[in-house]
Scaffold this motif. Sequence first.
Motif, PDB file in Angstrom:
ATOM      1  N   LEU A   1      56.336 151.161 159.323  1.00  0.00           N
ATOM      2  CA  LEU A   1      56.462 152.532 158.819  1.00  0.00           C
ATOM      3  C   LEU A   1      55.137 153.054 158.282  1.00  0.00           C
ATOM      4  O   LEU A   1      54.814 154.238 158.447  1.00  0.00           O
ATOM      5  CB  LEU A   1      57.545 152.586 157.742  1.00  0.00           C
ATOM      6  CG  LEU A   1      58.972 152.407 158.275  1.00  0.00           C
ATOM      7  CD1 LEU A   1      59.954 152.167 157.131  1.00  0.00           C
ATOM      8  CD2 LEU A   1      59.399 153.623 159.095  1.00  0.00           C
ATOM      9  N   VAL A   2      54.353 152.190 157.664  1.00  0.00           N
ATOM     10  CA  VAL A   2      53.007 152.585 157.223  1.00  0.00           C
ATOM     11  C   VAL A   2      52.166 152.984 158.427  1.00  0.00           C
ATOM     12  O   VAL A   2      51.515 154.040 158.438  1.00  0.00           O
ATOM     13  CB  VAL A   2      52.328 151.437 156.442  1.00  0.00           C
ATOM     14  CG1 VAL A   2      50.823 151.703 156.292  1.00  0.00           C
ATOM     15  CG2 VAL A   2      52.968 151.256 155.070  1.00  0.00           C
ATOM     16  N   GLU A   3      52.179 152.148 159.454  1.00  0.00           N
ATOM     17  CA  GLU A   3      51.397 152.420 160.654  1.00  0.00           C
ATOM     18  C   GLU A   3      51.870 153.677 161.382  1.00  0.00           C
ATOM     19  O   GLU A   3      51.086 154.348 162.060  1.00  0.00           O
ATOM     20  CB  GLU A   3      51.449 151.212 161.586  1.00  0.00           C
ATOM     21  CG  GLU A   3      50.700 149.997 161.030  1.00  0.00           C
ATOM     22  CD  GLU A   3      50.906 148.742 161.853  1.00  0.00           C
ATOM     23  OE1 GLU A   3      51.745 148.765 162.786  1.00  0.00           O
ATOM     24  OE2 GLU A   3      50.234 147.726 161.550  1.00  0.00           O
TER      25      GLU A   3
ATOM     26  N   PRO B   1      63.873 152.184 150.794  1.00  0.00           N
ATOM     27  CA  PRO B   1      64.786 151.040 150.795  1.00  0.00           C
ATOM     28  C   PRO B   1      64.213 149.818 151.491  1.00  0.00           C
ATOM     29  O   PRO B   1      64.527 148.681 151.128  1.00  0.00           O
ATOM     30  CB  PRO B   1      66.042 151.564 151.498  1.00  0.00           C
ATOM     31  CG  PRO B   1      65.587 152.744 152.284  1.00  0.00           C
ATOM     32  CD  PRO B   1      64.464 153.336 151.490  1.00  0.00           C
ATOM     33  N   ALA B   2      63.361 150.034 152.490  1.00  0.00           N
ATOM     34  CA  ALA B   2      62.727 148.897 153.164  1.00  0.00           C
ATOM     35  C   ALA B   2      61.859 148.116 152.182  1.00  0.00           C
ATOM     36  O   ALA B   2      61.830 146.881 152.194  1.00  0.00           O
ATOM     37  CB  ALA B   2      61.886 149.374 154.344  1.00  0.00           C
ATOM     38  N   SER B   3      61.179 148.822 151.301  1.00  0.00           N
ATOM     39  CA  SER B   3      60.328 148.185 150.286  1.00  0.00           C
ATOM     40  C   SER B   3      61.176 147.456 149.260  1.00  0.00           C
ATOM     41  O   SER B   3      60.861 146.332 148.856  1.00  0.00           O
ATOM     42  CB  SER B   3      59.457 149.232 149.597  1.00  0.00           C
ATOM     43  OG  SER B   3      58.572 149.837 150.520  1.00  0.00           O
ATOM     44  N   GLU B   4      62.245 148.103 148.838  1.00  0.00           N
ATOM     45  CA  GLU B   4      63.152 147.488 147.865  1.00  0.00           C
ATOM     46  C   GLU B   4      63.714 146.169 148.383  1.00  0.00           C
ATOM     47  O   GLU B   4      63.773 145.166 147.655  1.00  0.00           O
ATOM     48  CB  GLU B   4      64.311 148.441 147.566  1.00  0.00           C
ATOM     49  CG  GLU B   4      65.452 147.823 146.783  1.00  0.00           C
ATOM     50  CD  GLU B   4      66.796 148.462 147.079  1.00  0.00           C
ATOM     51  OE1 GLU B   4      67.805 147.749 146.952  1.00  0.00           O
ATOM     52  OE2 GLU B   4      66.840 149.658 147.440  1.00  0.00           O
ATOM     53  N   ARG B   5      64.109 146.151 149.659  1.00  0.00           N
ATOM     54  CA  ARG B   5      64.820 144.995 150.215  1.00  0.00           C
ATOM     55  C   ARG B   5      63.899 143.915 150.774  1.00  0.00           C
ATOM     56  O   ARG B   5      64.363 142.906 151.298  1.00  0.00           O
ATOM     57  CB  ARG B   5      65.791 145.480 151.287  1.00  0.00           C
ATOM     58  CG  ARG B   5      66.934 146.282 150.684  1.00  0.00           C
ATOM     59  CD  ARG B   5      67.764 146.977 151.706  1.00  0.00           C
ATOM     60  NE  ARG B   5      68.888 147.670 151.052  1.00  0.00           N
ATOM     61  CZ  ARG B   5      69.574 148.665 151.598  1.00  0.00           C
ATOM     62  NH1 ARG B   5      69.271 149.090 152.810  1.00  0.00           N
ATOM     63  NH2 ARG B   5      70.570 149.236 150.941  1.00  0.00           N
TER      64      ARG B   5
ATOM     65  N   LEU C   1      61.195 155.200 166.524  1.00  0.00           N
ATOM     66  CA  LEU C   1      59.871 155.775 166.294  1.00  0.00           C
ATOM     67  C   LEU C   1      59.236 156.250 167.599  1.00  0.00           C
ATOM     68  O   LEU C   1      58.509 157.244 167.623  1.00  0.00           O
ATOM     69  CB  LEU C   1      58.963 154.761 165.599  1.00  0.00           C
ATOM     70  CG  LEU C   1      59.304 154.447 164.139  1.00  0.00           C
ATOM     71  CD1 LEU C   1      58.520 153.235 163.650  1.00  0.00           C
ATOM     72  CD2 LEU C   1      59.047 155.656 163.240  1.00  0.00           C
ATOM     73  N   GLU C   2      59.524 155.548 168.668  1.00  0.00           N
ATOM     74  CA  GLU C   2      58.989 155.928 169.980  1.00  0.00           C
ATOM     75  C   GLU C   2      59.742 157.106 170.598  1.00  0.00           C
ATOM     76  O   GLU C   2      59.295 157.678 171.594  1.00  0.00           O
ATOM     77  CB  GLU C   2      59.062 154.732 170.926  1.00  0.00           C
ATOM     78  CG  GLU C   2      58.104 153.601 170.558  1.00  0.00           C
ATOM     79  CD  GLU C   2      58.416 152.307 171.288  1.00  0.00           C
ATOM     80  OE1 GLU C   2      59.392 152.283 172.074  1.00  0.00           O
ATOM     81  OE2 GLU C   2      57.699 151.308 171.048  1.00  0.00           O
TER      82      GLU C   2
END
Length: 223
Positions: A146-148, A133-137, A114-115
């Motif tokens: 990721l929201v931030e 997939p991050a939410s699923e897992r 991200l940086e």
Amino acid sequence: MLKTSILVAFAFLAIAIFPLTASGQEMQEISLHAAAAKDDAAKIRELLAGSAAIDARDENGRTALLVATHGNKIQAAKALIEAGADVNAKDNIQDSPYLYAGARGHLEILKMTLEHGADLKSTNRYGGTAIIPASERGHVETVRTLVEAGTEIDHVNNLGWTALLEAIILGDGGERHQQIVRLLLAAGADPNLADREGVSPLRHARDRGFGTIETLLVAAGAR
């Protein structure tokens, strides 16, 4: 005759040299991938100071950085990213270091991508962004990160699912997925954005007996 012999000798020498040169380059890149898999940052720097191409691909289309990401090799990933490795370079199945780190919850590597220019709009082979997939897992801190970072919350993948829907449909309804639902709703996820069959997040939660998630959805205006 002597001149002809000399020319023939030079021709054979050229044939011998060029494959060795190509093989030497290839070996450097194989060594780079091996060093990434072993988390050997010193070796990576040594190879990059030589002739190794930083984004060279293996037989699966993976760069050394993606190899490091697969193994969550943080020091190797750091060395490669700081040297300019492409955090968005995809392999043969459309995984990139950024997408894979997000999907697997490899938080330190994710933050480094991200940086260094991660493409928040890039998608995997299912048409999903990293947050789905991050939410699923159940990777709570990954979802928070990721929201931030400004990831689109209501992106819909090829299955017709958002991050919120995947957290409910493929989650276990436990504490981690409850936290993720809270995070997504707080970030503005649409609690009424249904799947392709018109089934809402609320209906999915009720059908699965996820009482806490149902309460969260209702409080956010779900119908």
